[in-house]
Design an enzyme around this catalytic site. Structure first.
Site, mmCIF file in Angstrom:
data_model
loop_
_atom_site.group_PDB
_atom_site.id
_atom_site.type_symbol
_atom_site.label_atom_id
_atom_site.label_comp_id
_atom_site.label_asym_id
_atom_site.label_seq_id
_atom_site.Cartn_x
_atom_site.Cartn_y
_atom_site.Cartn_z
ATOM 1 N N GLU A 281 46.645 22.645 -7.542
ATOM 2 C CA GLU A 281 46.772 22.550 -8.991
ATOM 3 C C GLU A 281 46.914 23.944 -9.568
ATOM 4 O O GLU A 281 47.646 24.163 -10.533
ATOM 5 C CB GLU A 281 45.539 21.849 -9.570
ATOM 6 N N ARG B 265 49.255 16.489 -14.452
ATOM 7 C CA ARG B 265 49.378 17.942 -14.276
ATOM 8 C C ARG B 265 50.839 18.402 -14.286
ATOM 9 O O ARG B 265 51.226 19.320 -13.551
ATOM 10 C CB ARG B 265 48.675 18.402 -12.991
ATOM 11 N N SER C 165 39.532 23.880 -10.812
ATOM 12 C CA SER C 165 39.891 22.949 -9.735
ATOM 13 C C SER C 165 41.110 23.483 -8.996
ATOM 14 O O SER C 165 42.166 23.680 -9.591
ATOM 15 C CB SER C 165 40.192 21.572 -10.311
#
Length: 308
Positions: free
Chosen positions: A297, A177, A227
Site C-alpha cells: 500500500e 486504495r 499500513s
C-alpha cells in the site's frame, strides 16, 4: 538547463528563495524518517505556482515528483532526481454549506476536526489517518469502515502539463486504495467533502473512540509509514504476517512491529533500504507459508534500487 538556472527560474515562479531548496534531504519530510536527497525541492503556495512549475518542468523535460505529508511513502536512499513539489503549504480548509472544502496540503485529521467543530458528520473515520487531503484523494484512504470515496463529492486536480481539471465523484473512479487521480498521474489539489448535520457530542464521542482504538493497536511511538500492505482478498495482511511468526523480525534499524504486524517501524536509525529489504522478506515468507501475495500500500519512490 543547468541546476543553478533551474533553481533561479523556480525562485522567480514562487518569489521566495526559502521555498526552493537544492540537494534537500527528504528524511525530514517523511514519517519513516528515511530518504535521500531531492535535486530540487520547491514548496508552492498557490495553484498558479504549481501549474507554472509543472509547465516549466515539462518544457525542460524534467521529472516531477509530488510529496505531501510523507505518511505513506518510502523514498529510497538514493533520493529523487528532478523537481520534487511539496504541497504542505496549501492547507486551507473552508465551509460551504454542509460541505467542507480542503486543499491538498491540509491534514485529513484536521479536516475531520473542522467538520466536528461545525457539527458535520461523515468524516469521523479520518480522525486518525495521518496523511494529507491530497494523499487521501490519491489513494482513497480509509480506516475503521470508512473511505474517502464515501464523502468526496468532487476534486480539483492538475495534470502534468499544468492544466487544472474539475473531477466529479463519477470521474474520480475511486476503488480500494486507488482512484483516477493515481491512475492518470494527476496531482490532487483540493477536495470537496459532502457531509451531513449531526450531533456534536455524538461525533466527538465517535472520534474519541476511534482515536483510542488507534492508540491502543498501532505503534505510534515509532516512525512508520502506516499500513505497509494492501488487504489481500479474503485475508488481513497483519494477521498473515503475525501467523507467519514475523513480528519482531528486524533488518537494519527497521522491524515488523510487535504491537501491530501490519506496521514496520524505524526503531534504530533505519534506512529506506532496510524498509525495502524487510518488505520483500515479509512478502517472501507469507507467500511460502500461505501462498498469498502481499502487495504494498505504501508508495516506494526514488533512486537506488539495489534492495529490489
Amino acid at each position: 538547463m543547468q541546476k543553478i538556472n533551474i533553481y533561479e527560474h523556480l525562485k522567480e515562479i514562487v518569489g521566495d528563495t526559502d521555498r526552493v531548496k537544492c540537494n534537500e534531504t527528504l528524511s525530514a519530510y517523511t514519517f519513516t524518517k528515511t530518504g535521500g536527497e531531492a535535486d530540487i525541492l520547491v514548496l508552492p503556495e498557490s495553484y498558479e505556482e504549481i501549474c507554472k512549475i509543472l509547465h516549466f518542468a515539462k518544457d525542460q523535460a524534467m521529472p516531477v515528483t509530488i510529496l505531501g505529508k510523507g505518511s505513506n511513502v518510502i523514498i529510497r536512499d538514493g533520493g529523487i532526481r528532478g523537481i520534487v513539489i511539496n504541497l504542505l503549504h496549501l492547507d486551507a480548509i473552508r465551509l460551504e454549506g454542509n460541505s467542507v472544502v480542503a486543499q491538498c496540503g491540509a491534514a485529513i485529521i484536521d479536516v475531520s476536526r473542522f467538520a466536528l467543530a461545525h457539527g458535520l458528520t461523515g468524516l469521523e473515520f479520518a480522525c486518525g489517518i495521518p496523511g494529507s487531503v491530497g494523499g487521501a484523494l490519491f489513494m482513497n484512504a480509509g480506516a475503521y469502515g470508512g473511505e474517502t470515496s464515501d464523502v468526496l463529492d468532487q476534486a480539483v486536480v492538475a495534470d502534468l502539463s499544468g492544466h487544472l481539471l474539475n473531477l466529479s465523484r463519477e470521474k474520480l473512479s475511486m476503488g480500494y486504495r486507488s482512484s483516477a487521480i493515481s491512475e492518470n498521474e494527476y496531482i490532487a489539489l483540493e477536495g470537496t467533502f459532502s457531509l451531513c448535520p449531526g450531533d456534536k457530542a455524538e461525533i466527538k464521542e465517535k472520534m474519541e473512540h476511534l482515536t483510542y482504538l488507534r492508540e491502543l493497536k498501532q505503534p505510534l511511538e515509532y516512525p512508520s509509514c502506516g499500513s505497509v500492505f494492501k488487504r489481500p482478498p479474503g485475508y488481513y495482511a497483519g494477521k498473515l504476517i503475525q501467523d507467519s511468526g514475523l513480528q519482531g523480525v528486524r533488518i537494519g534499524g527497521v522491524e515488523v512491529s510487535t504491537k501491530h504486524a501490519g506496521f514496520m517501524v524505524n526503531v534504530d536509525h533505519g534506512t529506506a533500504t532496510d524498509y525495502i529489504m524487510l518488505i520483500h522478506y515479509v512478502q517472501k515468507k507469507v507467500k511460502e507459508k500461505f501462498d498469498v501475495d502481499l502487495h504494498t500500500e505504501v508508495r516506494i519512490i526514488g533512486e537506488d534500487t539495489s534492495a529490489e
